[in-house]
Write a protein that holds these residues in place. Structure first.
Motif, mmCIF file in Angstrom:
data_model
loop_
_atom_site.group_PDB
_atom_site.id
_atom_site.type_symbol
_atom_site.label_atom_id
_atom_site.label_comp_id
_atom_site.label_asym_id
_atom_site.label_seq_id
_atom_site.Cartn_x
_atom_site.Cartn_y
_atom_site.Cartn_z
ATOM 1 N N SER A 252 0.827 -1.203 0.000
ATOM 2 C CA SER A 252 0.000 0.000 0.000
ATOM 3 C C SER A 252 0.863 1.255 0.000
ATOM 4 O O SER A 252 1.901 1.315 0.665
ATOM 5 C CB SER A 252 -0.915 0.018 1.230
ATOM 6 O OG SER A 252 -1.812 -1.068 1.198
ATOM 7 N N PRO B 75 -0.448 4.146 -8.861
ATOM 8 C CA PRO B 75 -1.180 3.016 -8.264
ATOM 9 C C PRO B 75 -1.621 2.022 -9.337
ATOM 10 O O PRO B 75 -2.019 2.408 -10.428
ATOM 11 C CB PRO B 75 -2.393 3.693 -7.605
ATOM 12 C CG PRO B 75 -1.977 5.106 -7.398
ATOM 13 C CD PRO B 75 -1.070 5.443 -8.551
ATOM 14 N N TYR B 76 -1.529 0.736 -9.000
ATOM 15 C CA TYR B 76 -1.960 -0.268 -9.963
ATOM 16 C C TYR B 76 -3.122 -1.119 -9.454
ATOM 17 O O TYR B 76 -3.645 -1.972 -10.190
ATOM 18 C CB TYR B 76 -0.788 -1.180 -10.376
ATOM 19 C CG TYR B 76 -0.278 -2.112 -9.294
ATOM 20 C CD1 TYR B 76 -0.813 -3.381 -9.130
ATOM 21 C CD2 TYR B 76 0.763 -1.733 -8.452
ATOM 22 C CE1 TYR B 76 -0.347 -4.247 -8.150
ATOM 23 C CE2 TYR B 76 1.244 -2.576 -7.478
ATOM 24 C CZ TYR B 76 0.692 -3.830 -7.318
ATOM 25 O OH TYR B 76 1.163 -4.674 -6.338
ATOM 26 N N PHE B 77 -3.544 -0.885 -8.180
ATOM 27 C CA PHE B 77 -4.700 -1.640 -7.679
ATOM 28 C C PHE B 77 -5.300 -0.911 -6.488
ATOM 29 O O PHE B 77 -4.590 -0.415 -5.615
ATOM 30 C CB PHE B 77 -4.293 -3.055 -7.260
ATOM 31 C CG PHE B 77 -5.461 -3.973 -7.036
ATOM 32 C CD1 PHE B 77 -6.014 -4.665 -8.093
ATOM 33 C CD2 PHE B 77 -6.023 -4.118 -5.776
ATOM 34 C CE1 PHE B 77 -7.114 -5.492 -7.901
ATOM 35 C CE2 PHE B 77 -7.112 -4.943 -5.572
ATOM 36 C CZ PHE B 77 -7.659 -5.636 -6.636
ATOM 37 N N ASP B 78 -6.654 -0.835 -6.456
ATOM 38 C CA ASP B 78 -7.376 -0.268 -5.316
ATOM 39 C C ASP B 78 -7.739 -1.392 -4.356
ATOM 40 O O ASP B 78 -8.463 -2.329 -4.738
ATOM 41 C CB ASP B 78 -8.654 0.441 -5.787
ATOM 42 C CG ASP B 78 -8.351 1.659 -6.635
ATOM 43 O OD1 ASP B 78 -7.305 2.295 -6.409
ATOM 44 O OD2 ASP B 78 -9.163 1.976 -7.534
ATOM 45 N N ASP C 291 -6.185 -7.040 3.610
ATOM 46 C CA ASP C 291 -6.668 -6.355 2.416
ATOM 47 C C ASP C 291 -7.813 -7.159 1.814
ATOM 48 O O ASP C 291 -7.714 -8.373 1.628
ATOM 49 C CB ASP C 291 -5.546 -6.201 1.394
ATOM 50 C CG ASP C 291 -4.519 -5.162 1.828
ATOM 51 O OD1 ASP C 291 -4.836 -4.346 2.717
ATOM 52 O OD2 ASP C 291 -3.404 -5.167 1.296
ATOM 53 N N ASP D 134 -9.034 2.947 2.174
ATOM 54 C CA ASP D 134 -9.111 2.937 0.706
ATOM 55 C C ASP D 134 -7.697 2.889 0.115
ATOM 56 O O ASP D 134 -7.329 3.688 -0.741
ATOM 57 C CB ASP D 134 -9.875 4.153 0.178
ATOM 58 C CG ASP D 134 -9.293 5.467 0.702
ATOM 59 O OD1 ASP D 134 -8.335 5.419 1.496
ATOM 60 O OD2 ASP D 134 -9.778 6.535 0.296
ATOM 61 N N ASP D 135 -6.897 1.934 0.587
ATOM 62 C CA ASP D 135 -5.506 1.814 0.164
ATOM 63 C C ASP D 135 -5.383 1.551 -1.331
ATOM 64 O O ASP D 135 -6.269 0.943 -1.951
ATOM 65 C CB ASP D 135 -4.809 0.666 0.908
ATOM 66 C CG ASP D 135 -4.774 0.887 2.406
ATOM 67 O OD1 ASP D 135 -4.952 2.042 2.830
ATOM 68 O OD2 ASP D 135 -4.574 -0.092 3.150
ATOM 69 N N GLN D 136 -4.232 1.989 -1.871
ATOM 70 C CA GLN D 136 -3.861 1.667 -3.252
ATOM 71 C C GLN D 136 -2.471 1.039 -3.243
ATOM 72 O O GLN D 136 -1.592 1.444 -2.478
ATOM 73 C CB GLN D 136 -3.851 2.930 -4.118
ATOM 74 C CG GLN D 136 -5.221 3.543 -4.339
ATOM 75 C CD GLN D 136 -5.152 4.772 -5.219
ATOM 76 O OE1 GLN D 136 -4.409 5.712 -4.948
ATOM 77 N NE2 GLN D 136 -5.927 4.778 -6.295
ATOM 78 N N TYR D 137 -2.297 0.042 -4.102
ATOM 79 C CA TYR D 137 -0.993 -0.619 -4.215
ATOM 80 C C TYR D 137 -0.110 0.102 -5.232
ATOM 81 O O TYR D 137 -0.587 0.601 -6.259
ATOM 82 C CB TYR D 137 -1.162 -2.063 -4.677
ATOM 83 C CG TYR D 137 -1.817 -2.988 -3.679
ATOM 84 C CD1 TYR D 137 -1.940 -2.636 -2.333
ATOM 85 C CD2 TYR D 137 -2.308 -4.227 -4.078
ATOM 86 C CE1 TYR D 137 -2.532 -3.500 -1.433
ATOM 87 C CE2 TYR D 137 -2.907 -5.095 -3.183
ATOM 88 C CZ TYR D 137 -3.014 -4.732 -1.857
ATOM 89 O OH TYR D 137 -3.610 -5.597 -0.968
#
Length: 275
Positions: A117, A131-134, A206, A230-233
């Motif tokens: 994250s 970011p590549y994923f929510d 997650d 609401d993390d993003q990777y």
């Protein structure tokens, strides 16, 4: 007699010099070669200037895991596709998640993709890709648990977390407010088992990870309540280092999205899990 003694003295001296010299097959430039390797490492990948070393955590399906001894998952396919499109080589280095950032700081890795994250704290020592994923944290309980539906139900309960993760950070930041105890684990499967067996009341994970695990592995677990964050990777490199590599990673991510390859990868792993 004196000539004879002088002869043996001279012979002994010659033998001593030969014995102290470099052995056959051991060039005197060995120390210099080590320094040259270090110089190459600084100018390219950590693997002798060739492949970039990529930190991964293979206990994190659907993003990273092993099947038949091969690494697979969303993260693995994304970084392989980026490397192919941007014409650079990578070498995957599996390790515990908690060890990935220290390994980047020590120069043992060039980049990391590990369902990491993007947080302000990590931005102090890392530079992230786009970011590549929510993602987002969720509460997970035993399938038979009817007592816990939100953070307000955690007073006196045991909360399981994985070391070094945003779940662990969240648990510590909110422990005093909600009154639970924390149990630390090194990997996700151990944490899942602890809650499934009733040794811990709840875990923080997650959402896409636990939803996939429940669906694919038939775990005796369920998610409850709304997502807590609401993390993003993002894909990480050490702050101020490998800026050229980070540019390639972002260019590769854009190309994957534009070509539809990104959606294909996600669909392969999570569409049929209801995520």
């Amino acid at each position: 007699m004196k000539k004879f003694s002088f002869f043996w003295l001279l012979l002994t001296l010659i033998l001593f010099v030969v014995a102290c010299g470099p052995e056959s097959g051991q060039p005197q430039m060995q120390g210099g070669e080590d320094k040259a390797s270090e110089g190459t490492r600084e100018s390219g990948g950590s693997n002798g200037g060739g492949a970039y070393l990529v930190g991964i955590d293979t206990t994190y399906p659907p993003f990273e895991f092993q099947v038949g001894g091969e690494y697979t998952g969303i993260d693995i396919e994304i970084i392989n596709a980026i490397a192919e499109s941007q014409d650079f080589e990578i070498e995957l280095r599996p390790m515990d998640f908690v060890g990935i950032i220290p390994a980047l700081e020590a120069g043992e890795l060039d980049l990391a993709i590990a369902g990491m994250s993007i947080t302000d704290e990590r931005k102090e020592i890392l530079d992230f890709s786009e970011p590549y994923f929510d993602a987002g944290l969720t509460l997970v309980v035993n399938a038979d648990n009817t007592e816990v539906t939100s953070l307000d139900d955690l007073d006196g309960k045991v909360v399981a977390v994985k070391n070094g993760t945003t779940g662990s950070k969240f648990a510590r930041e909110n422990q005093e407010q909600y009154g639970y105890r924390i149990a630390d684990f090194e990997d996700s499967p151990s944490m899942f088992l602890e809650v499934a067996n009733g040794h811990a009341d709840v875990l923080l994970e997650d959402y896409p990870v636990i939803a996939y695990a429940i669906t694919r592995r038939d775990l005796e677990l369920k998610t409850v309540g709304e997502r807590l964050t609401d993390d993003q990777y993002g894909i990480a490199v050490l702050k101020g280092k490998n800026s050229d590599l980070l540019e390639k990673i972002n260019a590769g991510l854009k190309e994957l999205r534009d070509s539809g390859k990104y959606d294909e990868i996600l669909k392969k792993y999570i569409d049929d899990s209801g995520l």
